[in-house]
Design an enzyme around this catalytic site. Structure first.
Site, mmCIF file in Angstrom:
data_model
loop_
_atom_site.group_PDB
_atom_site.id
_atom_site.type_symbol
_atom_site.label_atom_id
_atom_site.label_comp_id
_atom_site.label_asym_id
_atom_site.label_seq_id
_atom_site.Cartn_x
_atom_site.Cartn_y
_atom_site.Cartn_z
ATOM 1 N N LYS A 35 0.865 -1.150 -0.076
ATOM 2 C CA LYS A 35 -0.140 0.123 0.180
ATOM 3 C C LYS A 35 0.884 1.157 0.166
ATOM 4 O O LYS A 35 2.008 1.204 0.306
ATOM 5 C CB LYS A 35 -0.966 -0.174 1.174
ATOM 6 C CG LYS A 35 -0.102 0.129 2.871
ATOM 7 C CD LYS A 35 -1.172 0.263 3.695
ATOM 8 C CE LYS A 35 -0.350 0.554 5.119
ATOM 9 N NZ LYS A 35 -1.316 0.704 6.197
ATOM 10 N N TYR A 262 19.276 30.157 6.025
ATOM 11 C CA TYR A 262 18.129 30.797 6.718
ATOM 12 C C TYR A 262 18.342 31.162 8.029
ATOM 13 O O TYR A 262 18.572 30.246 8.841
ATOM 14 C CB TYR A 262 17.211 30.406 6.364
ATOM 15 C CG TYR A 262 16.592 30.345 4.747
ATOM 16 C CD1 TYR A 262 16.158 31.775 4.220
ATOM 17 C CD2 TYR A 262 15.958 29.366 4.203
ATOM 18 C CE1 TYR A 262 15.699 31.866 3.020
ATOM 19 C CE2 TYR A 262 15.534 29.391 2.912
ATOM 20 C CZ TYR A 262 15.432 30.679 2.533
ATOM 21 O OH TYR A 262 14.757 30.801 0.905
#
Ligand SMILES: Cc1ncc(COP(=O)(O)O)c(C=O)c1O
Length: 376
Positions: A35, A262
């Site tokens: 799955k 950042y």
């Protein structure tokens, strides 16, 4: 070809399959859980390999995944773990798949749809034996089974349940679930059902709870080469199937006292040789690895410095000799003798290997190694 990609080692997948098979009692069948696009490894290429190895069933989430397997020529039994909605009953019949039915309501809906089509389908009934998630509660088993037995449109060929704590050291609750499941099976027989397949074992159940193997098992994470948890009692040797790779985009030397990335969250303490990698959270690499975690370059570990951003990550390669632009870097998997596991990344980011594999596998181009299929 992308600058960052995932390699899927089908040879490792085959070895894991054999290692799991070796743990099974004689005659127990396998339903590899493929799955969620085979936990990010690619539904069809993974299922093709396992089909060749003789997996008797497959477990998929929904009809779209079942259809993809049939379109790929896979003729094995397919269980649709999340069930089938009434409007899709006809397709379930034409694909010849087995919906898992988990409630009286869903059974009723399926029956009505099948009656209007004049069709019949095989189903596995899912019982909640204590997990408290999908499934008919065990204390309502009798009524549920009698209702199922009264329907002409469904043939109950299996009963299943799922463990909530089989990967924990204390197996007390799992043993209670096994006991309840066995009682439920008796209830089913009293209600006139005769299910051929009985299944509840996930990977941890297979490894640690032999009495849960019953007629069929549903391994997932172990096929992809990760242990269910660190608390397993028994051993199963596995190799990770997925590797996340990239190539160094830039190498430069920063003075001591320079900011990286950042937010200026990292300041170099020494003159630092830094490599910039074209990989980030858009590739499934968690931003929680900011200033933690490592990658492999030239077979050595290099710490992540500064923020992981959407498509770039910076690493300190001062102590790794000779790094140049274009070098391969491994974010997850083996390089030489070093290894960074999905489990290692999961631990640093407070999650589990399952999530790491699904995220990394679904966000990157895949290259298949060691099998009959080369590309996704
Ligand atoms: C119903 C069901 N069975 C089996 C599995 C496989 O579990 P594991 O990956 O722990 O082996 C899963 C995975 O989530 C599942 O939902």
């Amino acid at each position: 070809m992308s600058m960052t990609w995932v390699e899927i080692d089908l040879g490792a997948l085959r070895e894991n399959y054999r290692a799991i098979r070796a743990l099974l009692a004689d005659g127990v069948k396998m339903a590899p859980v493929v799955k969620a696009d085979a936990y990010g490894h690619g539904l069809v290429p993974v299922a093709r390999e396992l089909d060749l190895l003789g997996a008797e069933y497959f477990g998929v989430n929904d009809l779209a995944e079942a259809r993809a397997l049939r379109d790929a020529g896979i003729e094995r039994e397919i269980m649709v773990l999340l069930g089938v909605e009434p409007q899709d009953a006809g397709e379930a019949v034409s694909l010849g798949v087995i919906p898992v039915v988990y409630s009286r309501e869903s059974l009723k809906g399926l029956d009505e749809a099948l009656r209007s089509l004049g069709a019949k389908v095989r189903v596995h009934l899912k019982m909640d034996t204590g997990m408290g998630r999908l499934g008919q509660p065990w204390w309502e088993a009798g009524e549920f089974f009698r209702f199922a037995a009264s329907l002409e449109t469904v043939e109950v060929t299996g009963l299943c349940s799922h463990f909530s704590t089989s990967d924990e050291a204390d197996k007390g609750f799992s043993n209670l679930q096994i006991k309840k499941f066995k009682e439920v099976v008796e209830t089913a027989r009293h209600a006139g059902l005769d299910p051929e397949e009985l299944h509840m074992a996930n990977s941890a159940g297979i490894i640690d709870l032999g009495s849960s193997q019953l007629s069929l098992v549903r391994p997932g994470i172990t096929l992809y080469g990760c242990q269910p948890s660190k608390e397993m009692h028994n051993a199963c040797a596995l190799s990770q199937v997925m590797r996340l790779k990239t190539r160094v985009a830039q190498v430069k030397t920063l003075h001591a006292g320079s900011f990286v990335g950042y937010g200026n969250t990292y300041v170099t303490e020494r003159e630092t040789r830094m490599a910039v990698l074209p990989v980030g959270y858009a590739n499934g690499l968690s931003r929680l690895l900011t200033n933690r975690g490592e990658v492999l370059v030239r077979g050595r570990r290099a710490p992540i410095i500064g923020r992981v951003s959407m498509s770039l990550t910076t690493v300190d390669v001062t102590d790794v000799r000779g790094v140049i632009e274009g070098d391969d870097a491994v974010i997850m998997g083996f390089m030489g003798r070093e290894f960074i596991g999905a489990d290692d990344i999961a631990e640093l980011t407070s999650t589990i290997s399952y999530e790491v594999l699904c995220l990394v596998g679904s966000t990157n181009e895949r290259v298949y190694l060691g099998g009959s299929v080369r590309r996704a």
